[in-house]
Design a protein around this motif. Structure first.
Motif, mmCIF file in Angstrom:
data_model
loop_
_atom_site.group_PDB
_atom_site.id
_atom_site.type_symbol
_atom_site.label_atom_id
_atom_site.label_comp_id
_atom_site.label_asym_id
_atom_site.label_seq_id
_atom_site.Cartn_x
_atom_site.Cartn_y
_atom_site.Cartn_z
ATOM 1 N N ARG A 20 -3.234 -9.307 -9.242
ATOM 2 C CA ARG A 20 -3.956 -10.365 -8.561
ATOM 3 C C ARG A 20 -4.377 -9.872 -7.189
ATOM 4 N NH1 ARG A 20 -0.371 -15.137 -6.146
ATOM 5 N NH2 ARG A 20 1.041 -13.893 -4.925
ATOM 6 N N VAL A 21 -5.450 -10.455 -6.704
ATOM 7 C CA VAL A 21 -5.996 -10.097 -5.400
ATOM 8 C C VAL A 21 -5.755 -11.262 -4.454
ATOM 9 C CG1 VAL A 21 -8.108 -9.571 -4.111
ATOM 10 C CG2 VAL A 21 -7.744 -8.561 -6.381
ATOM 11 N N VAL A 22 -5.209 -10.959 -3.296
ATOM 12 C CA VAL A 22 -4.980 -11.952 -2.259
ATOM 13 C C VAL A 22 -5.843 -11.564 -1.064
ATOM 14 C CG1 VAL A 22 -3.304 -12.890 -0.627
ATOM 15 C CG2 VAL A 22 -2.616 -12.400 -2.995
ATOM 16 N N SER A 23 -6.656 -12.487 -0.603
ATOM 17 C CA SER A 23 -7.449 -12.259 0.594
ATOM 18 C C SER A 23 -6.714 -12.854 1.781
ATOM 19 C CB SER A 23 -8.823 -12.912 0.438
ATOM 20 O OG SER A 23 -9.554 -12.786 1.640
ATOM 21 N N MET A 24 -6.508 -12.040 2.807
ATOM 22 C CA MET A 24 -5.823 -12.512 4.008
ATOM 23 C C MET A 24 -6.722 -12.229 5.219
ATOM 24 S SD MET A 24 -1.996 -11.618 5.477
ATOM 25 C CE MET A 24 -1.243 -11.662 3.874
ATOM 26 N N PRO A 25 -7.690 -13.118 5.455
ATOM 27 C CA PRO A 25 -8.621 -12.867 6.549
ATOM 28 C C PRO A 25 -7.982 -12.949 7.937
ATOM 29 C CG PRO A 25 -9.070 -14.987 5.540
ATOM 30 C CD PRO A 25 -8.020 -14.323 4.708
ATOM 31 N N SER A 26 -6.846 -13.631 8.051
ATOM 32 C CA SER A 26 -6.168 -13.730 9.345
ATOM 33 C C SER A 26 -4.664 -13.577 9.146
ATOM 34 C CB SER A 26 -6.460 -15.069 10.024
ATOM 35 O OG SER A 26 -5.668 -15.189 11.195
ATOM 36 N N THR A 27 -4.135 -12.439 9.539
ATOM 37 C CA THR A 27 -2.686 -12.255 9.442
ATOM 38 C C THR A 27 -1.966 -13.171 10.425
ATOM 39 O OG1 THR A 27 -2.771 -10.383 10.979
ATOM 40 C CG2 THR A 27 -2.850 -9.878 8.617
ATOM 41 N N ASN A 28 -2.608 -13.488 11.539
ATOM 42 C CA ASN A 28 -1.978 -14.393 12.510
ATOM 43 C C ASN A 28 -1.737 -15.765 11.902
ATOM 44 O OD1 ASN A 28 -1.943 -12.454 14.543
ATOM 45 N ND2 ASN A 28 -3.967 -13.023 15.266
ATOM 46 N N VAL A 29 -2.726 -16.288 11.209
ATOM 47 C CA VAL A 29 -2.575 -17.595 10.573
ATOM 48 C C VAL A 29 -1.520 -17.516 9.470
ATOM 49 C CG1 VAL A 29 -3.735 -19.361 9.181
ATOM 50 C CG2 VAL A 29 -4.898 -18.372 11.164
ATOM 51 N N PHE A 30 -1.571 -16.461 8.658
ATOM 52 C CA PHE A 30 -0.582 -16.304 7.589
ATOM 53 C C PHE A 30 0.831 -16.243 8.166
ATOM 54 C CE2 PHE A 30 2.039 -13.759 4.721
ATOM 55 C CZ PHE A 30 1.882 -14.465 3.541
#
Length: 104
Positions: A20-30
């Protein structure tokens, strides 16, 4: 990077390897999310491979088995040449994921 990861996912599916592919455009938010959410997105015990067309430093904290990224500087060439040079091809990402799964 998402399109590249999706292309690698397709190649892996052709090899009968599901990922599966996970998009994490903001590590700060995550990083600000609660632990249950983070574990639902990045479950324990599953090898992780990040794809970052930049420094790999920030991705290791997520327990990645590998990161396809750039930790050098000073290269100059047309973008397609640089993508291949740095391993930003669907084939390389798929091979990197496959290798991480074999090590797990």
């Amino acid at each position: 990077e998402v399109q590249l990861a999706l292309a690698a996912q397709k190649l892996l599916a052709e090899r009968k390897i599901g990922v599966r592919v996970v998009s994490m455009p903001s590590t700060n938010v995550f990083d600000r999310q609660d632990i249950d959410y983070k574990q639902s997105v990045l479950p324990q015990g599953i090898p992780r491979v990040a794809v970052e067309m930049g420094s790999t430093d920030g991705w290791w904290k997520y327990g990645c088995a590998a990161v396809v990224g750039i930790d050098t500087y000073g290269e100059s060439a047309p973008a397609p040449v640089l993508f291949k040079h740095f391993g930003f091809t669907a084939e390389n990402v798929a091979d990197t994921v496959h290798a991480a799964l074999l090590k797990a």
